[in-house]
Scaffold this active site. Structure first.
Site, short mmCIF file in Angstrom:
data_model
loop_
_atom_site.label_atom_id
_atom_site.label_comp_id
_atom_site.label_asym_id
_atom_site.label_seq_id
_atom_site.Cartn_x
_atom_site.Cartn_y
_atom_site.Cartn_z
N CYS A 116 0.64 -1.29 -0.08
CA CYS A 116 0.03 -0.03 -0.03
C CYS A 116 0.88 1.34 -0.09
O CYS A 116 1.68 1.39 0.83
CB CYS A 116 -0.88 -0.11 1.30
SG CYS A 116 -1.85 1.47 1.30
N ASN A 216 1.06 -9.05 -11.10
CA ASN A 216 -0.13 -8.25 -11.10
C ASN A 216 0.51 -7.09 -11.82
O ASN A 216 1.42 -6.72 -11.63
CB ASN A 216 -0.46 -8.12 -9.69
CG ASN A 216 -1.56 -6.88 -9.44
OD1 ASN A 216 -1.03 -5.86 -8.66
ND2 ASN A 216 -2.36 -6.70 -10.21
C1 LIG Z 1 -8.13 2.49 -5.73
C2 LIG Z 1 -7.41 1.26 -5.45
C3 LIG Z 1 -7.35 0.57 -4.25
C4 LIG Z 1 -6.62 -0.52 -3.68
N1 LIG Z 1 -6.58 -1.26 -2.83
C5 LIG Z 1 -5.94 -2.17 -2.48
C6 LIG Z 1 -5.89 -2.85 -1.28
O1 LIG Z 1 -6.69 -2.73 -0.72
N2 LIG Z 1 -4.93 -3.79 -1.19
C7 LIG Z 1 -4.03 -4.40 -2.18
O2 LIG Z 1 -3.35 -5.31 -1.69
N3 LIG Z 1 -3.82 -3.71 -3.23
C8 LIG Z 1 -4.82 -2.60 -3.64
N4 LIG Z 1 -4.69 -2.04 -4.54
C9 LIG Z 1 -3.82 -2.57 -5.76
C10 LIG Z 1 -4.49 -3.71 -6.50
O3 LIG Z 1 -4.51 -4.63 -5.70
C11 LIG Z 1 -3.45 -3.98 -7.71
O4 LIG Z 1 -2.14 -4.10 -7.32
C12 LIG Z 1 -2.95 -2.73 -8.59
O5 LIG Z 1 -4.48 -2.12 -9.00
C13 LIG Z 1 -2.46 -2.94 -9.90
O6 LIG Z 1 -3.15 -4.04 -10.75
P1 LIG Z 1 -3.98 -3.51 -11.88
O7 LIG Z 1 -2.83 -3.02 -12.87
O8 LIG Z 1 -4.52 -4.75 -12.48
O9 LIG Z 1 -5.12 -2.64 -11.63
C14 LIG Z 1 -5.46 -0.99 -4.75
C15 LIG Z 1 -5.35 -0.17 -6.26
C16 LIG Z 1 -6.30 0.93 -6.36
C17 LIG Z 1 -6.34 1.57 -7.72
#
Ligand SMILES: Cc1cc2nc3c(=O)[nH]c(=O)nc-3n(C[C@H](O)[C@H](O)[C@H](O)COP(=O)(O)O)c2cc1C
Length: 370
Positions: A116, A216
């Site tokens: 985070c 990811n």
């Molecule tokens: C608005 C938002 C909230 C997120 N909240 C969390 C969370 O609570 N825990 C976590 O491990 N990752 C969180 N992430 C990260 C996502 O799990 C993920 O790692 C990130 O969006 C990259 O993946 P993507 O490119 O497929 O979206 C969050 C991302 C965004 C954009």
């Protein structure tokens, strides 16, 4: 036209078993604060995500006891099992207590957030701050893993700023501490959620540890999922924002990984059914915030349609559930009309769009995560 079958990934994998959970489709739904709630997770599971996660919860309030908001975030529904709770913290004793509490609540696994980027979290030494403290990573994971009988997993990033610290140290430390699976978001803390994911960072972690690695970052389709699997050797992929308004992406990815032809895209009526269900379930599960949340969720589904920005703008301005339901019906009526227009011809312009265009009033596109 027969849909093209994508080349299957060259690396065949047996299903991954972690405790009571089996990762067979090799595609997971990311934890996302404000988004990965019961309805979203249920849809992800329905379309083939092997695992879904709660939003991150902080360990302190969980340990303190009956913090209503924390317990709400951890509420799950049998339809989405297995749903993995994710905790965040930097103090190993508190984290171990939190892990015990989650085990008592019936968690199949426990995931620790070490990615985070939010300043408030980082200031407490938690989330991505742990990327700078591999020794603490090991202590926190070991404390949690020794406290419970269920497996503990970790989600972290490729590094802090791409210069000084890499996620490899954190991943090795997590493995040493007893983590059974690690997810690497291929962006640094400095990048937050933007910029290009660095697939080489996932490959480097894959080479450095013996536990399963989930990749990811930027997976939005079968093509991008296969590219990540091929280029990094990771064992499974995790989809975040790419599933907003497109829960069927999990099915597309699962089939591509198995080397099967792409599934039919859901029809307009099927998508309408999904949106109505997502809206209704959001109101059922979030009686106090249902409308505020569903404004965002419904808008996700309008993204790619002709004049979608205008419908999204209206979704954000709706005042109550009735108004939103009427807008959803209007939107799908518009899509059905647009589908009748021969390919290459302009889509019909809804009356309210024509009026706004005449006034030069074009809405701003709002990103999905706002
Ligand atoms: C608005 C938002 C909230 C997120 N909240 C969390 C969370 O609570 N825990 C976590 O491990 N990752 C969180 N992430 C990260 C996502 O799990 C993920 O790692 C990130 O969006 C990259 O993946 P993507 O490119 O497929 O979206 C969050 C991302 C965004 C954009």
């Amino acid at each position: 036209m027969t849909p093209e079958v994508l080349e299957p990934t060259s690396i065949e994998r047996a299903p991954i078993r972690i405790g009571s959970v089996e990762i067979r489709n090799r595609v997971l739904a990311a934890p996302i604060c404000g988004a990965s709630k019961v309805p979203y997770r249920t849809l992800a599971r329905r379309f083939g995500a092997d695992l879904v996660y709660t939003e991150m919860v902080k360990a302190y309030p969980l340990v303190r006891g009956n913090d209503r908001r924390t317990l709400e975030l951890l509420r799950t529904d049998p339809a989405e099992f297995p749903c993995v709770p994710q905790i965040c913290g930097a103090d190993e004793d508190v984290m171990a207590d939190a892990a015990r509490r989650l085990e008592q609540l019936g968690a199949p696994l426990i995931d620790i957030n070490m990615g985070c980027p939010v300043p408030k979290v980082v200031k407490e030494g938690a989330g991505a701050a742990l990327l700078r403290e591999p020794a603490r990573v090991e202590r926190v994971v070991r404390a949690c893993a020794s406290a419970v009988g269920i497996p503990v997993t970790v989600k972290t990033r490729s590094g802090w700023d791409g210069r000084e610290f890499t996620g490899i140290d954190a991943a090795r430390a997590a493995e040493q501490g007893g983590a059974r699976l690690i997810t690497i978001h291929a962006r640094t803390r400095e990048q937050r959620h933007g910029g290009a994911p660095d697939l080489a960072s996932i490959a480097a972690v894959r080479a450095a540890v013996g536990i399963p690695v989930v990749g990811n970052g930027g997976v939005v389709s079968a093509e991008s999922a296969l590219a990540m699997l091929r280029q990094t050797g990771c064992d499974a992929v995790m989809v975040g924002r790419g599933a907003f308004g497109r829960p069927w992406v999990f099915r597309e990815i699962a089939r591509a990984i198995r080397g099967e032809p792409p599934p039919e895209r859901p029809s307009i009526d099927e998508v309408a059914e999904i949106v109505r269900w997502h809206l209704a379930r959001t109101h059922e599960t979030e009686p106090f915030r249902g409308h505020g949340l569903s404004r965002r969720y419904v808008a996700w589904y309008f993204r790619e349609a002709p004049y979608g920005t205008f419908f999204r703008d209206r979704a954000f301005r709706t005042k109550d559930r009735g108004e939103m339901e009427a807008l959803v019906d209007e939107f799908f009526a518009h899509l059905r009309l647009a589908a009748l227009v021969p390919r290459g011809e302009a889509p019909p312009v809804p009356a309210f769009v024509a009026e706004r265009l005449a006034r030069g009033d074009v809405p701003r596109e709002v990103p999905d995560e706002e």
